[in-house]
Scaffold this motif. Sequence first.
Motif, PDB file in Angstrom:
ATOM      1  N   ALA A   1       0.841  -1.198   0.000  1.00  0.00           N
ATOM      2  CA  ALA A   1       0.000   0.000   0.000  1.00  0.00           C
ATOM      3  C   ALA A   1       0.880   1.254   0.000  1.00  0.00           C
ATOM      4  CB  ALA A   1      -0.895  -0.006   1.237  1.00  0.00           C
ATOM      5  N   ILE A   2       0.401   2.300  -0.674  1.00  0.00           N
ATOM      6  CA  ILE A   2       1.143   3.567  -0.741  1.00  0.00           C
ATOM      7  C   ILE A   2       0.292   4.657  -0.094  1.00  0.00           C
ATOM      8  CG2 ILE A   2       2.401   5.153  -2.220  1.00  0.00           C
ATOM      9  CD1 ILE A   2       2.064   3.128  -4.477  1.00  0.00           C
ATOM     10  N   GLU A   3       0.883   5.396   0.840  1.00  0.00           N
ATOM     11  CA  GLU A   3       0.148   6.493   1.463  1.00  0.00           C
ATOM     12  C   GLU A   3       0.513   7.827   0.823  1.00  0.00           C
ATOM     13  OE1 GLU A   3       1.061   7.536   5.566  1.00  0.00           O
ATOM     14  OE2 GLU A   3       2.914   6.393   5.423  1.00  0.00           O
ATOM     15  N   ASN A   4      -0.325   8.821   1.054  1.00  0.00           N
ATOM     16  CA  ASN A   4      -0.131  10.192   0.561  1.00  0.00           C
ATOM     17  C   ASN A   4      -0.091  10.304  -0.961  1.00  0.00           C
ATOM     18  OD1 ASN A   4      -0.123  11.397   3.133  1.00  0.00           O
ATOM     19  ND2 ASN A   4       2.026  10.824   3.400  1.00  0.00           N
ATOM     20  N   VAL A   5      -0.854   9.452  -1.631  1.00  0.00           N
ATOM     21  CA  VAL A   5      -0.999   9.550  -3.091  1.00  0.00           C
ATOM     22  C   VAL A   5      -2.199  10.457  -3.359  1.00  0.00           C
ATOM     23  CG1 VAL A   5      -1.516   8.295  -5.219  1.00  0.00           C
ATOM     24  CG2 VAL A   5      -0.068   7.239  -3.461  1.00  0.00           C
ATOM     25  N   ASP A   6      -2.022  11.425  -4.241  1.00  0.00           N
ATOM     26  CA  ASP A   6      -3.123  12.328  -4.599  1.00  0.00           C
ATOM     27  C   ASP A   6      -3.984  11.677  -5.671  1.00  0.00           C
ATOM     28  OD1 ASP A   6      -2.625  14.703  -2.991  1.00  0.00           O
ATOM     29  OD2 ASP A   6      -0.796  14.912  -4.172  1.00  0.00           O
ATOM     30  N   ILE A   7      -5.298  11.649  -5.426  1.00  0.00           N
ATOM     31  CA  ILE A   7      -6.282  11.156  -6.377  1.00  0.00           C
ATOM     32  C   ILE A   7      -7.127  12.364  -6.764  1.00  0.00           C
ATOM     33  CG2 ILE A   7      -8.110   9.477  -6.823  1.00  0.00           C
ATOM     34  CD1 ILE A   7      -5.532   8.152  -5.788  1.00  0.00           C
ATOM     35  N   VAL A   8      -7.069  12.789  -8.016  1.00  0.00           N
ATOM     36  CA  VAL A   8      -7.768  13.998  -8.458  1.00  0.00           C
ATOM     37  C   VAL A   8      -8.803  13.637  -9.518  1.00  0.00           C
ATOM     38  CG1 VAL A   8      -7.517  16.302  -9.457  1.00  0.00           C
ATOM     39  CG2 VAL A   8      -5.679  15.361  -8.033  1.00  0.00           C
ATOM     40  N   ASN A   9     -10.046  14.069  -9.289  1.00  0.00           N
ATOM     41  CA  ASN A   9     -11.092  13.931 -10.299  1.00  0.00           C
ATOM     42  C   ASN A   9     -10.958  15.150 -11.203  1.00  0.00           C
ATOM     43  OD1 ASN A   9     -13.502  14.111 -11.774  1.00  0.00           O
ATOM     44  ND2 ASN A   9     -14.646  13.025 -10.195  1.00  0.00           N
ATOM     45  N   MET A  10     -10.468  14.945 -12.424  1.00  0.00           N
ATOM     46  CA  MET A  10     -10.190  16.053 -13.336  1.00  0.00           C
ATOM     47  C   MET A  10     -11.472  16.733 -13.822  1.00  0.00           C
ATOM     48  SD  MET A  10      -6.950  16.082 -13.257  1.00  0.00           S
ATOM     49  CE  MET A  10      -6.468  17.174 -14.575  1.00  0.00           C
ATOM     50  N   ASN A  11     -12.621  16.063 -13.736  1.00  0.00           N
ATOM     51  CA  ASN A  11     -13.884  16.650 -14.170  1.00  0.00           C
ATOM     52  C   ASN A  11     -14.467  17.575 -13.116  1.00  0.00           C
ATOM     53  OD1 ASN A  11     -13.453  13.926 -15.521  1.00  0.00           O
ATOM     54  ND2 ASN A  11     -14.976  14.852 -16.847  1.00  0.00           N
ATOM     55  N   SER A  12     -14.520  17.104 -11.860  1.00  0.00           N
ATOM     56  CA  SER A  12     -15.135  17.897 -10.786  1.00  0.00           C
ATOM     57  C   SER A  12     -14.115  18.709 -10.008  1.00  0.00           C
ATOM     58  CB  SER A  12     -15.876  16.972  -9.816  1.00  0.00           C
ATOM     59  OG  SER A  12     -14.956  16.179  -9.086  1.00  0.00           O
ATOM     60  N   LYS A  13     -12.826  18.442 -10.212  1.00  0.00           N
ATOM     61  CA  LYS A  13     -11.716  19.084  -9.503  1.00  0.00           C
ATOM     62  C   LYS A  13     -11.683  18.707  -8.017  1.00  0.00           C
ATOM     63  CE  LYS A  13     -10.587  21.135 -13.300  1.00  0.00           C
ATOM     64  NZ  LYS A  13      -9.824  20.348 -14.215  1.00  0.00           N
ATOM     65  N   LYS A  14     -12.433  17.665  -7.632  1.00  0.00           N
ATOM     66  CA  LYS A  14     -12.377  17.155  -6.257  1.00  0.00           C
ATOM     67  C   LYS A  14     -11.128  16.294  -6.139  1.00  0.00           C
ATOM     68  CE  LYS A  14     -16.601  18.489  -5.011  1.00  0.00           C
ATOM     69  NZ  LYS A  14     -16.792  19.621  -4.175  1.00  0.00           N
ATOM     70  N   ASN A  15     -10.577  16.233  -4.917  1.00  0.00           N
ATOM     71  CA  ASN A  15      -9.412  15.381  -4.739  1.00  0.00           C
ATOM     72  C   ASN A  15      -9.470  14.644  -3.412  1.00  0.00           C
ATOM     73  OD1 ASN A  15      -8.815  17.429  -2.993  1.00  0.00           O
ATOM     74  ND2 ASN A  15      -6.795  17.849  -3.806  1.00  0.00           N
ATOM     75  N   SER A  16      -8.637  13.639  -3.316  1.00  0.00           N
ATOM     76  CA  SER A  16      -8.542  12.807  -2.134  1.00  0.00           C
ATOM     77  C   SER A  16      -7.082  12.394  -2.003  1.00  0.00           C
ATOM     78  CB  SER A  16      -9.441  11.571  -2.293  1.00  0.00           C
ATOM     79  OG  SER A  16      -9.386  10.759  -1.147  1.00  0.00           O
ATOM     80  N   LYS A  17      -6.715  11.882  -0.835  1.00  0.00           N
ATOM     81  CA  LYS A  17      -5.351  11.421  -0.591  1.00  0.00           C
ATOM     82  C   LYS A  17      -5.430  10.070   0.099  1.00  0.00           C
ATOM     83  CE  LYS A  17      -2.334  14.641   0.376  1.00  0.00           C
ATOM     84  NZ  LYS A  17      -1.124  14.823  -0.394  1.00  0.00           N
ATOM     85  N   THR A  18      -4.543   9.155  -0.276  1.00  0.00           N
ATOM     86  CA  THR A  18      -4.573   7.836   0.355  1.00  0.00           C
ATOM     87  C   THR A  18      -4.095   7.921   1.796  1.00  0.00           C
ATOM     88  OG1 THR A  18      -2.361   7.303  -0.494  1.00  0.00           O
ATOM     89  CG2 THR A  18      -4.242   6.558  -1.806  1.00  0.00           C
ATOM     90  N   ASP A  19      -4.665   7.027   2.627  1.00  0.00           N
ATOM     91  CA  ASP A  19      -4.275   6.972   4.036  1.00  0.00           C
ATOM     92  C   ASP A  19      -3.072   6.032   4.192  1.00  0.00           C
ATOM     93  OD1 ASP A  19      -5.241   4.350   3.939  1.00  0.00           O
ATOM     94  OD2 ASP A  19      -7.070   4.794   5.062  1.00  0.00           O
ATOM     95  N   GLY A  20      -2.712   5.721   5.429  1.00  0.00           N
ATOM     96  CA  GLY A  20      -1.547   4.886   5.711  1.00  0.00           C
ATOM     97  C   GLY A  20      -1.649   3.472   5.166  1.00  0.00           C
ATOM     98  N   GLU A  21      -2.865   3.037   4.833  1.00  0.00           N
ATOM     99  CA  GLU A  21      -3.061   1.701   4.269  1.00  0.00           C
ATOM    100  C   GLU A  21      -3.360   1.750   2.776  1.00  0.00           C
ATOM    101  OE1 GLU A  21      -6.095  -0.029   6.707  1.00  0.00           O
ATOM    102  OE2 GLU A  21      -4.766  -0.194   8.424  1.00  0.00           O
TER     103      GLU A  21
END
Length: 83
Positions: A12-32
Motif C-alpha cells: 500500500a502507498i500512502e499520501n498519493v493524490d487522487i484527483v477527479n479532473m472533471n469535478s476538480k475534487k481530490n482525495s489522498k490515500t491513508d496509511g493503508e
Amino acid sequence: MLHGKVLSEGKAIENVDIVNMNSKKNSKTDGEGNFTILVKVGDELFIITKEHTDQKIILTLEHLNQNNLIIHLEKKPIELEDV
C-alpha cells in the motif's frame, strides 16, 4: 462514491493524490493506501505521487460497480547522473 486502494509492488502507498479532473475534487490515500472520492461514469481520475509514474483512469460503470478499485502504480526509474 468510489472506494479504492493504491498499491506498488504489492504494498500500500500512502499520501498519493487522487484527483477527479472533471469535478476538480481530490482525495489522498491513508496509511493503508485507501481512498474515497466522489465520481460518476466518464470522470477522469489522475493519480499522482513523486516516486511513481502518474496514471490516468477514465471511469466506467464496471469501475463504479467494484466494491474496492485497486490501482497499481509503477515506481519511476531512477535517473543516474553522467560521470
